[in-house]
Design a protein around this motif. Structure first.
Motif, mmCIF file in Angstrom:
data_model
loop_
_atom_site.group_PDB
_atom_site.id
_atom_site.type_symbol
_atom_site.label_atom_id
_atom_site.label_comp_id
_atom_site.label_asym_id
_atom_site.label_seq_id
_atom_site.Cartn_x
_atom_site.Cartn_y
_atom_site.Cartn_z
ATOM 1 N N ARG A 187 0.842 -1.200 0.000
ATOM 2 C CA ARG A 187 0.000 0.000 0.000
ATOM 3 C C ARG A 187 0.877 1.250 0.000
ATOM 4 O O ARG A 187 1.759 1.408 0.839
ATOM 5 C CB ARG A 187 -0.957 -0.032 1.196
ATOM 6 C CG ARG A 187 -1.976 -1.180 1.038
ATOM 7 C CD ARG A 187 -2.907 -1.271 2.209
ATOM 8 N NE ARG A 187 -3.762 -0.094 2.342
ATOM 9 C CZ ARG A 187 -4.857 0.120 1.628
ATOM 10 N NH1 ARG A 187 -5.245 -0.756 0.735
ATOM 11 N NH2 ARG A 187 -5.583 1.201 1.826
ATOM 12 N N TYR A 216 1.385 5.405 -0.015
ATOM 13 C CA TYR A 216 0.895 6.759 0.258
ATOM 14 C C TYR A 216 1.861 7.728 -0.407
ATOM 15 O O TYR A 216 3.073 7.630 -0.214
ATOM 16 C CB TYR A 216 0.832 7.023 1.768
ATOM 17 C CG TYR A 216 0.478 8.448 2.088
ATOM 18 C CD1 TYR A 216 -0.828 8.888 1.996
ATOM 19 C CD2 TYR A 216 1.469 9.362 2.468
ATOM 20 C CE1 TYR A 216 -1.158 10.217 2.268
ATOM 21 C CE2 TYR A 216 1.151 10.679 2.745
ATOM 22 C CZ TYR A 216 -0.157 11.097 2.638
ATOM 23 O OH TYR A 216 -0.475 12.407 2.905
ATOM 24 N N GLU A 235 2.625 11.918 -1.382
ATOM 25 C CA GLU A 235 2.261 13.320 -1.173
ATOM 26 C C GLU A 235 3.068 14.157 -2.166
ATOM 27 O O GLU A 235 4.275 13.978 -2.272
ATOM 28 C CB GLU A 235 2.624 13.707 0.264
ATOM 29 C CG GLU A 235 1.755 14.797 0.834
ATOM 30 C CD GLU A 235 1.977 14.950 2.342
ATOM 31 O OE1 GLU A 235 1.549 14.068 3.107
ATOM 32 O OE2 GLU A 235 2.597 15.946 2.734
ATOM 33 N N ALA A 254 -3.028 4.155 -0.625
ATOM 34 C CA ALA A 254 -3.555 4.299 0.736
ATOM 35 C C ALA A 254 -3.810 5.772 1.007
ATOM 36 O O ALA A 254 -3.159 6.640 0.426
ATOM 37 C CB ALA A 254 -2.541 3.748 1.739
ATOM 38 N N GLY A 255 -4.759 6.045 1.906
ATOM 39 C CA GLY A 255 -5.158 7.426 2.163
ATOM 40 C C GLY A 255 -4.296 8.158 3.178
ATOM 41 O O GLY A 255 -4.389 9.377 3.315
ATOM 42 N N SER A 256 -3.447 7.431 3.918
ATOM 43 C CA SER A 256 -2.612 8.084 4.928
ATOM 44 C C SER A 256 -1.341 7.266 5.150
ATOM 45 O O SER A 256 -1.312 6.076 4.829
ATOM 46 C CB SER A 256 -3.383 8.196 6.250
ATOM 47 O OG SER A 256 -3.518 6.895 6.797
ATOM 48 N N PRO A 257 -0.301 7.898 5.716
ATOM 49 C CA PRO A 257 0.936 7.155 5.985
ATOM 50 C C PRO A 257 0.708 5.964 6.923
ATOM 51 O O PRO A 257 1.362 4.934 6.787
ATOM 52 C CB PRO A 257 1.836 8.193 6.664
ATOM 53 C CG PRO A 257 1.293 9.513 6.292
ATOM 54 C CD PRO A 257 -0.176 9.327 6.071
ATOM 55 N N ALA A 281 -0.265 2.884 5.080
ATOM 56 C CA ALA A 281 0.617 2.485 3.977
ATOM 57 C C ALA A 281 1.835 1.727 4.481
ATOM 58 O O ALA A 281 2.218 1.847 5.641
ATOM 59 C CB ALA A 281 1.071 3.732 3.239
ATOM 60 N N ILE A 333 5.869 5.004 1.735
ATOM 61 C CA ILE A 333 5.471 6.409 1.832
ATOM 62 C C ILE A 333 6.438 7.241 0.986
ATOM 63 O O ILE A 333 7.657 7.196 1.192
ATOM 64 C CB ILE A 333 5.509 6.868 3.305
ATOM 65 C CG1 ILE A 333 4.547 5.997 4.137
ATOM 66 C CG2 ILE A 333 5.137 8.346 3.429
ATOM 67 C CD1 ILE A 333 4.877 5.955 5.606
#
Ligand code: SAH
Ligand code: SF4
Ligand code: F3S
Length: 476
Positions: free
Chosen positions: A6, A8, A10, A36-39, A42, A45
Motif C-alpha cells: 500500500r 501513500y 504526497e 492508501a489514504g494516509s501514511p 501504507a 510512503i
C-alpha cells in the motif's frame, strides 16, 4: 496470496511534479501496489518534493518530521523522498531525517520500484540521482535527467479526461534566482513521435484536454537530421488526434513567443488562446539582475504580437517575484505599472526566496526585509485582483463553452448523494474558472454556460438549455 503493498504519496510543486507522481504510481500499480489514504495505512510512503522556494522545502521537512514516530513504531515501512529537493539536497536529507530509505531525483524516477524492493529486502539507504550541470559530458548529463513518460495512470489525475503531457525536460535559461536548471538538468525536447504517441494513448483513455508541459515550453525544439520540429509544428500534429478537444501549453518564455506559434494558436481551433508568460518584474534593472534575457519593451512588443494575431480572445497570465535582491520602491512600482498596462487575466506573485546554488545566491544579497516583500506582494495582488474582476465583467450576459471538471469545493455532499443538482466547476477555452449548478453526469462534457455574475477569479453561470432571441434562457 500476499496482500498488496500500500502506497501513500504526497506531492508538492508544479505540474511537472503532478505528472511525475502519476507515473510513479502507474509503475508501482504495475507491480500490484494499491493507494492508501494516509501514511498510517501504507507500507510505502513517498514525498514528491519541490525546491523552488524555501517554503516548499520546509513543508516537506516538517511532513518528514511528523513521520518520525510512525517509522519508529513501524521500521519496516519504506520512506522515500523524490523530486527536485531530492536532487538538490541529496544525502543531506539522510542527515536531516535519518529514517529516510530512498532519495531519488526527478530524472531517476524509473528506478523507484526496484529501489523500494531493494530497501525492503536488503535494508540500507539508497540514492538515485542525476548528474550535476558540470559533472560530465552534456550527453551523459542529459541522459541522466530523462524521464519515463509513457507510463500513465488516469486514476491519478485530477480528472480522467484531463492530462499533462511533458514535451520538454529541464531548462537552460539560468535565471539568477532559479533552482530548476540544477534540479531538472539541461533543456531537451522530447521526440515529436513520442509526444504524439503518448497523446494518442491519452485520447484512447478518454482524455479530452491535454496540457503540454515544459519550463519554457515555447522554446521547444527537436532536431532530427535536417528537420527541426518546433512547438507550432507539434501543435499541428496533436490537433489531428481524434478525441482530443483542447490543447494548452505552459510555461512560456517571452522571447520565444514567435508569430508562427501565435498563428498556430489562432488557426488550430483546439488550441486554447490562453498564454501563461511570466514577466517576473516590470523594471529593466531588475530583469537584468534576474538575467531574464528581455527588457520591458521586448515584453511589450510580445504583447503587441499577441494582440495583432489573436486579438480580444487571448487571455494572458503572468508570474512576478517581488523583493528580489536590491529591488527599490521605484523598481517595484514599475511592476505595478506593468500589471496595469498588460491587464493580465491573473498573476501568480511570489516573495523572493534565496536558493543556495543559484547565481543570485552567490552574487547578490537577499536584502529586502520580509515585511517589505509581504507588503509588495499584497499590493501587487490587490492591483491584479481589481483588474481581473473588471475584465471578467465583460463576460456578464455572455455564453461560454465550459469543460466540466467536477463538483466545486462548495458542492453540497447531501445533494450529491441524492442525485440532485450540485455546484459544478469547469473552465472556458481561455482557462477561466466557471461555477454553476448542474447534474453530476455533466462532468467530462463541454457545455454552454450563460454568465450572470463574476468575481476576480470566477465566472458564475447557469447551464444554457435553449436560446431565445431575447437573450439567454437557462435552467439550473
Ligand atoms: N519555468 C517557468 C517557471 C518555473 S518556477 C518560467 O520560467 O516561467 C515558477 C515561478 O516561481 C517562476 O515563474 C517565478 O515567478 C517563481 N520563482 C522561481 N524561483 C523563485 C525564487 N527563488 N523565489 C521566489 N519565486 C521564485
Ligand atoms: Fe527557472 Fe528561468 Fe528556467 Fe523558468 S526560465 S525554469 S524561471 S531558470
Ligand atoms: Fe518545484 Fe521542481 Fe517544479 S523545483 S516548481 S517541482 S520543477
Amino acid at each position: 496470496m500476499k496482500p498488496p503493498h500500500r502506497l501513500y504519496i504526497e506531492t508538492v510543486g508544479c505540474q511537472m511534479n503532478m505528472l511525475d507522481s502519476e507515473m510513479v504510481v502507474a509503475s508501482l500499480r504495475q507491480r500490484g501496489y494499491e493507494l492508501a489514504g494516509s501514511p498510517e495505512q501504507a507500507d510505502t510512503i513517498l514525498f514528491n518534493t519541490c525546491s523552488v522556494r524555501e517554503q516548499a522545502e520546509n513543508k516537506t521537512y516538517s511532513a518528514l518530521g511528523r513521520l518520525k514516530q510512525e517509522k519508529r513504531l513501524h521500521p519496516e515501512k519504506i520512506v522515500g523522498v523524490m523530486g527536485c529537493m531530492a536532487q538538490k539536497d541529496q544525502r543531506l536529507i539522510f542527515q536531516k531525517a535519518p529514517f529516510v530509505d530512498l532519495v531519488v531525483g526527478p530524472g531517476q524516477l524509473q528506478q523507484i520500484p526496484d529501489l523500494i524492493e531493494k530497501a525492503r529486502t536488503e535494508g540500507g539507504q539508497h540514492t538515485a540521482l542525476s548528474l550535476g550541470r558540470r559533472d560530465g559530458a552534456v550527453k551523459d548529463i542529459k541522459r541522466s535527467h530523462e524521464t519515463f513518460d509513457p507510463l500513465r495512470d488516469p486514476t491519478m489525475r485530477p480528472t480522467p479526461f484531463q492530462a499533462f503531457l511533458r514535451i520538454q525536460i529541464g531548462c537552460d535559461k539560468f535565471c539568477t534566482y532559479c533552482i530548476v536548471p540544477m534540479t531538472r538538468g539541461p533543456e531537451q525536447g522530447r521526440p515529436p513521435s513520442q509526444v504524439v504517441g503518448e497523446a494518442k494513448i491519452l485520447a484512447e483513455q478518454g482524455c479530452k484536454e491535454i496540457t503540454l508541459l515544459g519550463q519554457t515550453v515555447n522554446s521547444y525544439q527537436y532536431r532530427d537530421g535536417q528537420q527541426t520540429t518546433r512547438l507550432a509544428d507539434l501543435l499541428a500534429q496533436l490537433h489531428e488526434i481524434d478525441g482530443i478537444e483542447r490543447i494548452k501549453f505552459v510555461t512560456n518564455y517571452p522571447k520565444d513567443m514567435t508569430y508562427d506559434l501565435l498563428q498556430a494558436v489562432r488557426d488550430l481551433s483546439k488550441v486554447s488562446p490562453y498564454l501563461h508568460v511570466p514577466l517576473q518584474s516590470g523594471s529593466d534593472q531588475v530583469l537584468k539582475r534576474m538575467k531574464r534575457g528581455y527588457t520591458v519593451d521586448d515584453y511589450r512588443q510580445m504583447m503587441a504580437r499577441i494582440d495583432e494575431t489573436l486579438g480580444e480572445q487571448a487571455a494572458i497570465s503572468s508570474d512576478f517575484i517581488v523583493g528580489f535582491c536590491g529591488e527599490t520602491e521605484e523598481e517595484f512600482q514599475a511592476s505595478v505599472e506593468l500589471v496595469k498596462e498588460c491587464r493580465f487575466k491573473n498573476s501568480f506573485i511570489f516573495k523572493y526566496s534565496e536558493r543556495p546554488g543559484t547565481r543570485a545566491s552567490d552574487n547578490l544579497p537577499d536584502d529586502i526585509p520580509f515585511e517589505v516583500k509581504k507588503r509588495r506582494n499584497n499590493e501587487l495582488l490587490a492591483v491584479q485582483n481589481q483588474i481581473s474582476e473588471e475584465d471578467n465583467q465583460a463576460f456578464l450576459g455572455r455564453q461560454v463553452e465550459v469543460l466540466v471538471e467536477g463538483p466545486s469545493k462548495k458542492a453540497d455532499p447531501a445533494a450529491e448523494s441524492n442525485g440532485g443538482p450540485i455546484q459544478l466547476t469547469g473552465r472556458t477555452h481561455c482557462d477561466r474558472i466557471v461555477v454553476f449548478d448542474g447534474n453530476e453526469r455533466l462532468v467530462g462534457q463541454t457545455i454552454p454556460i450563460g454568465i450572470y455574475d463574476v468575481t476576480a477569479h470566477t465566472l458564475l453561470g447557469a447551464v444554457v438549455t435553449h436560446e431565445s432571441s431575447g437573450g439567454l434562457v437557462s435552467l439550473a
